[in-house]
Scaffold this motif. Structure first.
Motif, PDB file in Angstrom:
ATOM      1  N   ASP A 148      -5.534  -1.718 -35.772  1.00 27.59           N
ATOM      2  CA  ASP A 148      -4.103  -1.870 -36.022  1.00 27.59           C
ATOM      3  C   ASP A 148      -3.465  -2.479 -34.772  1.00 27.59           C
ATOM      4  OD1 ASP A 148      -1.410  -1.659 -36.563  1.00 27.59           O
ATOM      5  OD2 ASP A 148      -1.524   0.364 -37.397  1.00 27.59           O
ATOM      6  N   PRO A 149      -3.507  -3.813 -34.656  1.00 30.90           N
ATOM      7  CA  PRO A 149      -2.991  -4.454 -33.437  1.00 30.90           C
ATOM      8  C   PRO A 149      -1.550  -4.087 -33.111  1.00 30.90           C
ATOM      9  CG  PRO A 149      -4.261  -6.025 -34.719  1.00 30.90           C
ATOM     10  CD  PRO A 149      -4.110  -4.799 -35.571  1.00 30.90           C
ATOM     11  N   ALA A 150      -0.703  -3.967 -34.113  1.00 31.05           N
ATOM     12  CA  ALA A 150       0.706  -3.650 -33.857  1.00 31.05           C
ATOM     13  C   ALA A 150       0.842  -2.273 -33.225  1.00 31.05           C
ATOM     14  CB  ALA A 150       1.517  -3.741 -35.145  1.00 31.05           C
ATOM     15  N   ALA A 151       0.102  -1.294 -33.742  1.00 37.50           N
ATOM     16  CA  ALA A 151       0.173   0.067 -33.203  1.00 37.50           C
ATOM     17  C   ALA A 151      -0.420   0.121 -31.799  1.00 37.50           C
ATOM     18  CB  ALA A 151      -0.559   1.034 -34.121  1.00 37.50           C
ATOM     19  N   THR A 152      -1.512  -0.614 -31.589  1.00 36.25           N
ATOM     20  CA  THR A 152      -2.134  -0.639 -30.260  1.00 36.25           C
ATOM     21  C   THR A 152      -1.196  -1.275 -29.249  1.00 36.25           C
ATOM     22  OG1 THR A 152      -4.336  -0.784 -31.244  1.00 36.25           O
ATOM     23  CG2 THR A 152      -4.120  -1.449 -28.940  1.00 36.25           C
ATOM     24  N   ALA A 153      -0.572  -2.386 -29.625  1.00 39.56           N
ATOM     25  CA  ALA A 153       0.370  -3.049 -28.733  1.00 39.56           C
ATOM     26  C   ALA A 153       1.547  -2.149 -28.406  1.00 39.56           C
ATOM     27  CB  ALA A 153       0.861  -4.356 -29.359  1.00 39.56           C
ATOM     28  N   ALA A 154       2.015  -1.399 -29.397  1.00 36.86           N
ATOM     29  CA  ALA A 154       3.141  -0.490 -29.170  1.00 36.86           C
ATOM     30  C   ALA A 154       2.756   0.628 -28.206  1.00 36.86           C
ATOM     31  CB  ALA A 154       3.613   0.095 -30.499  1.00 36.86           C
ATOM     32  N   TRP A 338      -8.136   2.688 -20.023  1.00 33.60           N
ATOM     33  CA  TRP A 338      -7.963   3.991 -20.691  1.00 33.60           C
ATOM     34  C   TRP A 338      -6.816   3.896 -21.697  1.00 33.60           C
ATOM     35  CZ3 TRP A 338      -7.748   6.811 -15.326  1.00 33.60           C
ATOM     36  CH2 TRP A 338      -9.037   6.841 -14.774  1.00 33.60           C
ATOM     37  N   LEU A 339      -5.764   3.174 -21.310  1.00 36.35           N
ATOM     38  CA  LEU A 339      -4.619   3.001 -22.205  1.00 36.35           C
ATOM     39  C   LEU A 339      -5.004   2.144 -23.406  1.00 36.35           C
ATOM     40  CD1 LEU A 339      -1.551   3.469 -22.651  1.00 36.35           C
ATOM     41  CD2 LEU A 339      -1.160   1.381 -21.312  1.00 36.35           C
ATOM     42  N   ILE A 340      -5.693   1.043 -23.172  1.00 38.35           N
ATOM     43  CA  ILE A 340      -6.121   0.171 -24.265  1.00 38.35           C
ATOM     44  C   ILE A 340      -6.984   0.936 -25.257  1.00 38.35           C
ATOM     45  CG2 ILE A 340      -7.657  -1.779 -24.802  1.00 38.35           C
ATOM     46  CD1 ILE A 340      -6.655  -3.081 -22.175  1.00 38.35           C
ATOM     47  N   LEU A 341      -7.890   1.753 -24.746  1.00 41.65           N
ATOM     48  CA  LEU A 341      -8.831   2.485 -25.597  1.00 41.65           C
ATOM     49  C   LEU A 341      -8.253   3.762 -26.170  1.00 41.65           C
ATOM     50  CD1 LEU A 341     -11.989   2.000 -23.356  1.00 41.65           C
ATOM     51  CD2 LEU A 341     -11.454   0.804 -25.489  1.00 41.65           C
ATOM     52  N   GLY A 342      -7.016   4.084 -25.819  1.00 41.00           N
ATOM     53  CA  GLY A 342      -6.377   5.277 -26.359  1.00 41.00           C
ATOM     54  C   GLY A 342      -6.811   6.566 -25.693  1.00 41.00           C
ATOM     55  N   GLU A 343      -7.426   6.480 -24.509  1.00 40.60           N
ATOM     56  CA  GLU A 343      -7.874   7.683 -23.807  1.00 40.60           C
ATOM     57  C   GLU A 343      -6.738   8.340 -23.028  1.00 40.60           C
ATOM     58  OE1 GLU A 343     -11.343   6.783 -21.507  1.00 40.60           O
ATOM     59  OE2 GLU A 343     -12.379   5.851 -23.200  1.00 40.60           O
ATOM     60  N   VAL A 344      -5.675   7.582 -22.739  1.00 41.78           N
ATOM     61  CA  VAL A 344      -4.427   8.133 -22.223  1.00 41.78           C
ATOM     62  C   VAL A 344      -3.303   7.531 -23.059  1.00 41.78           C
ATOM     63  CG1 VAL A 344      -5.277   8.459 -19.861  1.00 41.78           C
ATOM     64  CG2 VAL A 344      -4.136   6.314 -20.487  1.00 41.78           C
ATOM     65  N   ASP A 345      -2.126   8.146 -22.964  1.00 43.53           N
ATOM     66  CA  ASP A 345      -1.004   7.644 -23.751  1.00 43.53           C
ATOM     67  C   ASP A 345       0.181   7.386 -22.827  1.00 43.53           C
ATOM     68  OD1 ASP A 345      -0.117  10.192 -23.115  1.00 43.53           O
ATOM     69  OD2 ASP A 345      -0.545  11.016 -25.098  1.00 43.53           O
ATOM     70  N   ASP A 346       1.382   7.496 -23.378  1.00 39.90           N
ATOM     71  CA  ASP A 346       2.567   7.197 -22.576  1.00 39.90           C
ATOM     72  C   ASP A 346       3.091   8.410 -21.824  1.00 39.90           C
ATOM     73  OD1 ASP A 346       3.338   8.505 -24.859  1.00 39.90           O
ATOM     74  OD2 ASP A 346       5.160   7.338 -25.149  1.00 39.90           O
ATOM     75  N   GLN A 347       2.312   9.500 -21.794  1.00 43.59           N
ATOM     76  CA  GLN A 347       2.700  10.683 -21.029  1.00 43.59           C
ATOM     77  C   GLN A 347       2.157  10.544 -19.608  1.00 43.59           C
ATOM     78  OE1 GLN A 347       4.820  13.042 -22.336  1.00 43.59           O
ATOM     79  NE2 GLN A 347       4.864  11.488 -23.951  1.00 43.59           N
ATOM     80  N   PRO A 348       3.004  10.286 -18.630  1.00 41.33           N
ATOM     81  CA  PRO A 348       2.529   9.998 -17.271  1.00 41.33           C
ATOM     82  C   PRO A 348       1.657  11.096 -16.676  1.00 41.33           C
ATOM     83  CG  PRO A 348       4.838   9.397 -17.494  1.00 41.33           C
ATOM     84  CD  PRO A 348       4.470  10.136 -18.741  1.00 41.33           C
ATOM     85  N   GLY A 349       1.965  12.343 -16.979  1.00 40.70           N
ATOM     86  CA  GLY A 349       1.190  13.436 -16.405  1.00 40.70           C
ATOM     87  C   GLY A 349      -0.287  13.320 -16.716  1.00 40.70           C
ATOM     88  N   THR A 350      -0.617  12.921 -17.940  1.00 45.06           N
ATOM     89  CA  THR A 350      -2.014  12.760 -18.337  1.00 45.06           C
ATOM     90  C   THR A 350      -2.693  11.673 -17.517  1.00 45.06           C
ATOM     91  OG1 THR A 350      -1.410  13.388 -20.597  1.00 45.06           O
ATOM     92  CG2 THR A 350      -3.544  12.332 -20.291  1.00 45.06           C
TER      93      THR A 350
END
Length: 396
Positions: A148-154, A338-350
């Protein structure tokens, strides 16, 4: 007393040819550009695009080779590459030059090369160029592989633009990693953080964030340098206040510098009497010509290829540990993947927690088992000669 440094192992004296070299010339300005893909893993290679007057193919090759080491050191499923443009980023035509370079490299940016910011090219600018060319973002080649390129880009956009102390997460994460490398080195040496002094050459994206997070951690940042010179205060600089005055080229407003702060020559930062020296400005900042002035027992390479080979050998012979760039400043590329692969998200603490743990473990391991008699720290850490078999990248 100087120590005898052994000759490098054979695999480190043999120059391996990169996977691909490309030359480009801008018909309008005459600017020249280069793409070097050092290794291709799973069909992908990653590495930023820099712009500076005097950029050479040899420089870009060195940087691409360093990216291969970074991705291997952090076990990322991607190879190493780099782009470079020989042009002044302060020239009013610079954005147009960058856009034409990216357009020329479109076949590789579409499918194989994941690029990002570097010297002279901030992330927001390269993202704007990509958008203008009809691509989602500079991580385009990886994004398009996702289900899902749109979701990944978001997800990537949210991570890059998450607000954190010191700026946006995507801008500061590399400097945060450098700061963690410095803190880990101090811990291994048994130094009290509050009494550890540091000098940072360069206050752009990487150097500025490194100085900010070192200051926040309690280290005494006594000197920083930008293109206009070195600012020095033995009692410690107010790093957040100074960084707040920077212009878009990463230079501090001298009118806002307190009177107690000494304004010295730009090159004096190299010889500062500090515990940790952080070259975070340009490649080849420490050379055979100036390395004799380095007295800091630890040098942390925040800039890519900050120390030349001969200078590094000299520093090692004097017992100075040079933490190599492909470990110390690899936090930005590691986090990006890690962000591209979904191993971290937009939560900075993680993101901060994971990078802190991994950087601390790698630096602690290196310095704990290193002695000058082993040769430069990079020989202990070097992973560029390893042949890695990894599966193709799967982006969620």
């Amino acid at each position: 007393m100087p120590v005898a440094v052994p000759a490098p192992p054979a695999e480190r004296t043999t120059t391996r040819e990169p996977y691909l070299r490309l030359h480009w010339k801008d018909d309008i300005t005459g600017a020249r550009g280069f793409l070097v893909v050092d290794t291709l893993v799973g069909g992908l290679a990653t590495g930023g695009t820099r712009m500076r007057a005097g950029c050479t193919l040899g420089e870009v090759e060195d940087l691409a080779r360093g990216m291969t080491r970074k991705t291997a050191a952090f076990d990322l499923p991607v190879g190493g590459a780099k782009g470079g443009i020989d042009f002044d980023p302060k020239d009013p035509r610079a954005v147009e030059v960058l856009s034409r370079f990216c357009e020329a490299m479109r076949p590789f940016l579409d499918r194989h090369w994941v690029t990002a910011e570097d010297l002279g090219v901030p992330q927001h600018l390269i993202d704007e160029v990509f958008a203008g060319l009809g691509m989602r973002q500079s991580y385009h080649a990886a994004i398009e592989r996702s289900g899902d390129p749109a979701a990944t880009a978001a997800r990537i956009f949210r991570g890059l633009t998450a607000e954190v102390p010191g700026g946006l997460l995507g801008d500061v994460i590399g400097g945060y990693g450098v700061a963690q490398a410095c803190l880990a080195a101090a811990y291994v040496r048994g130094w009290d953080v509050g009494r550890t002094t540091v000098a940072v050459q360069g206050v752009g994206t990487m150097g500025g964030a490194a100085a900010w997070y070192l200051h926040e951690a309690g280290m005494t940042v006594v000197a920083v340098a930008d293109a206009a010179g070195t600012l020095y205060d033995p009692a410690g600089l107010d790093i957040p206040a100074l960084l707040a005055t920077r212009d878009r080229f990463g230079e501090i407003d001298r009118a806002a510098v307190p009177a107690r702060v000494q304004c010295l020559g730009r090159e004096e930062i190299i010889g500062m009497d500090v515990d940790v020296l952080v070259p975070a400005a340009v490649s080849y900042a420490i050379t055979a010509d100036n390395c004799a002035s380095v007295t800091a027992p630890i040098v942390v390479e925040a800039a890519n290829a900050a120390t030349t080979i001969d200078a590094e050998l000299d520093l090692t012979a004097r017992g100075i540990a040079v933490l190599p760039d492909f470990v110390a400043n690899a936090g930005a590329v590691a986090w990006a993947w890690w962000l591209i692969l979904g191993e971290v998200d937009d939560q900075p603490g993680t993101s901060f927690l994971r990078l802190s743990r991994e950087m601390t473990a790698k630096v602690s391991d290196l310095l704990t088992r290193w002695t000058p008699a082993d040769g430069p720290v990079r020989w202990t850490a070097d992973v560029s000669h390893l042949v890695r078999e990894v599966p193709p990248v799967v982006v969620p």
